[in-house]
Design an enzyme around this catalytic site. Structure first.
Site: not given
Lengths: 276, 356
Positions: A34, A146
């Site tokens: 990554r 959320d």
């Protein structure tokens, strides 16, 4: 790209200091891959130069956040991070329930923060139903919150594909999901009715002030997207709405130790857990 | 009562949530009259949670008023308060710089040290003030200043640091200088080190770690015999530093072949009890050189039951470039399931196939 151990450790320490996420040495390949992507994107040829940039020149923290986004794959599915759920199911839930039995309590409240499309909240509902022998005696509320209305709308529908349910034990899959057509799984009312989805912004200081009496907070792999100050404020908010003795669960590689000292750290079966 | 008066009163409420919410509201609404009472509350607040909220709330505020009210708390006896104040002042950035001149001249050496702790977090713009502390009467503050200049990678005072290293009798200061010179040193730093340590015996035990750190960044082939001696004597306790030193020298001074003595000691290292991750990096390192015996060493460690070591050998063989290794690596590929490891195997195979 070369990633000598010395630099892996430096980068790992930097990530830990800023996010509380810790990478073991056997994750060196994972990190390397990554890191390579970010270095290519930013035109960095040397790892030393890249770390120096993150430490000294990445003023707004944008590059650091890009790296973290890449390292923390944002995917969600039922029974994710099973070991932690096992700890919740077999130890923490039991401890809270026993304490409530002694004092005549009959409610169990769980906050699932950053619930996205609802997989974690419904997973918790399944676990609670399965673990409580006298389930009917209890009033259980799993409040799933959320900031994104779109994901909440999907969560309320409770319809998933086979990838989302890949880790659901077969017996639970049969008991808690209808399968109206191939590859489509619909959460059944037995689990669905325990979960209440609400729109909340964790950064809104007043939003959660009226909430109280939670026995568990799940906020896994969410705090990594906040900066240091905001992360601390959010954790303080969780503290204020929890019952003494309640447990907070972060992602398996996340740690509270650099965020708040208000919680007690406990070791249960080789796992570290945080308790109010 | 006005809103701010209510909130200030709430800071002393019996209910901890009320106290915490009051602190949060004072900060979020920018009610400056509340800053003093919040800081005063921090000193006496019994709840850890409320203290945390007060600190995060203060972190949201900024300005000279805040800085001036926080500075006296650097003298607090409470470590939590002090450390929090250091963090908050650091967040103020350059706004804190002028105000910190006072604490840097304080009669109390600890207060001067805490001021340095703030400055290093502020970053490069604070380097000049940190450098002034190299003349602090307290040796620990001198050590701190040298360390922090290294951490900021600011080399404007390297001449002073080289001199401190040469003339100091304090071993801890010399260690710190070595580690800072490793980061920001110049050619003169290398000369100073060689002058101070003409032989291996002249490096005290305490300085060996720091010396190796210096060599890792600034050393050359002349330091290799010394490292080889250290490997024999201290290899098991200082393996990480020794490996870094070898890697550093080899990286800076490219070559195709390693000294035979170095291969021998690395080989012994691989057989010893050092951690798998260190064996991994040594195997990757060996793969970069052409000595014929390296191929045999690498193939010896193709053992899938020890994944890190095995992956080090595979990466090393990929680098080494002998296509004879293809069959051996293919065999490993058959038993490895981990996605990341399979990628490493694939990469090495592709590399070797090109050379076939």
């Amino acid at each position: 790209m070369e990633l000598p151990l010395e630099y892996f450790i430096k980068l790992r320490n930097l990530i830990y200091e800023r996010t509380g996420i810790s990478y073991e040495e056997n994750k060196i390949y994972y990190v390397k891959k990554r890191l390579q992507q970010r270095m290519q994107a930013g035109g960095f040829e040397d790892i030393e130069e890249y770390i120096k940039y993150l430490k000294l020149f990445d003023g707004n923290g944008r590059e650091f956040q890009e790296l973290i986004n890449l390292l923390t794959v944002n995917e969600t599915y039922f029974f994710r991070e099973f070991n932690q759920l096992q700890l919740f199911a077999e130890d923490c839930l039991d401890e809270v329930v026993e304490a409530k039995r002694r004092t005549g309590g009959s409610t169990i409240k769980i906050l699932c923060a950053g619930c996205s499309t609802g997989e974690e909240a419904y997973t918790l509902a399944i676990i609670v139903r399965e673990m409580l022998e006298d389930f009917r005696r209890w009033s259980v509320l799993i409040k799933a919150i959320d900031i994104d209305e779109n994901v909440l709308a999907r969560a309320r529908k409770g319809i998933y594909d086979s990838r989302s349910v890949k880790d659901v034990p077969p017996a639970y899959l049969k008991r808690y999901f209808a399968q109206p057509q191939s590859g489509e799984y619909v959460i059944r009312p037995e689990a669905k009715e325990l979960v209440l989805f609400e729109h909340h912004n964790l950064m809104d200081r007043r939003a959660l002030r009226n909430e109280e009496g939670y026995d568990f907070v799940f906020c896994r792999n969410v705090l990594i997207y906040f900066d240091e100050v905001s992360r601390k404020q959010v954790v303080d908010r969780f503290y204020s709405l929890m019952n003494p003795g309640g447990f907070i669960f972060l992602g398996h590689s996340e740690s509270l130790s650099r965020i708040s000292s208000a919680f007690k750290i406990r070791r249960i079966n080789e796992h570290l857990v945080y308790q109010r | 009562m006005s809103l701010i008066e209510d909130l200030i009163a709430d800071l002393s409420s019996e209910d901890e949530k009320t106290r915490a919410f009051a602190a949060e509201d004072i900060a979020c609404d920018g009610l400056w009259e509340g800053v003093g009472p919040m800081i005063a509350r921090l000193e006496i607040e019994p709840s850890r949670y409320v203290r945390e909220v007060i600190v995060s709330s203060l972190k949201m505020m900024s300005g000279p008023e805040l800085v001036n009210q926080l500075i006296p708390c650097l003298r607090s006896d409470d470590a939590f308060v002090r450390n929090s104040i250091i963090d908050i002042l650091a967040l103020q950035g350059e706004e804190s710089l002028e105000a910190l001149r006072g604490p840097l001249q304080d009669a109390d050496k600890d207060t001067r040290k805490f001021a340095l702790d703030v400055l290093v977090q502020i970053g490069s713009s604070a380097a000049a003030l940190i450098a002034e502390a190299m003349a602090d009467p307290d040796i620990n503050n001198v050590i701190t200043a040298v360390e922090y200049l290294g951490r900021l990678e600011d080399d404007r005072w390297i001449k002073e640091i080289n001199n401190l290293f040469l003339r100091s009798d304090n071993v801890l200061l010399r260690c710190t200088c070595l580690e800072t010179m490793a980061l920001i040193g110049d050619e003169n730093s290398v000369e100073c080190v060689n002058k101070r340590y003409p032989s291996y015996q002249s490096i005290s035990f305490l300085e060996q770690y720091s010396f190796l750190k210096f060599v890792a960044r600034k050393g050359s082939d002349i330091h290799l015999p010394l490292i080889i001696s250290l490997m024999g004597e201290k290899g098991q306790v200082m393996h990480k530093e020794i490996i870094n030193a070898i890697e550093g020298i080899l990286k800076r001074i490219p070559r195709d072949y390693l000294l035979p003595e170095l291969i021998e000691v690395i080989s012994n290292y691989l057989e010893s009890e050092i951690k798998d991750i260190n064996k991994y990096e040594l195997l990757v390192l060996l793969g970069k050189y052409r000595n014929p015996e390296i191929y045999t060493i690498l193939t010896k460690y193709l053992e899938p039951r020890k994944p890190l070591i095995c992956m080090g050998a595979i990466e090393g063989l990929g680098e080494y470039g002998n296509p004879e290794a293809i069959a051996l690596i293919e065999a490993i590929k058959g038993v490895v399931r981990d996605e990341e490891q399979r990628e490493i195997i694939e990469r090495s195979l592709i590399r070797l196939e090109k050379l076939r």
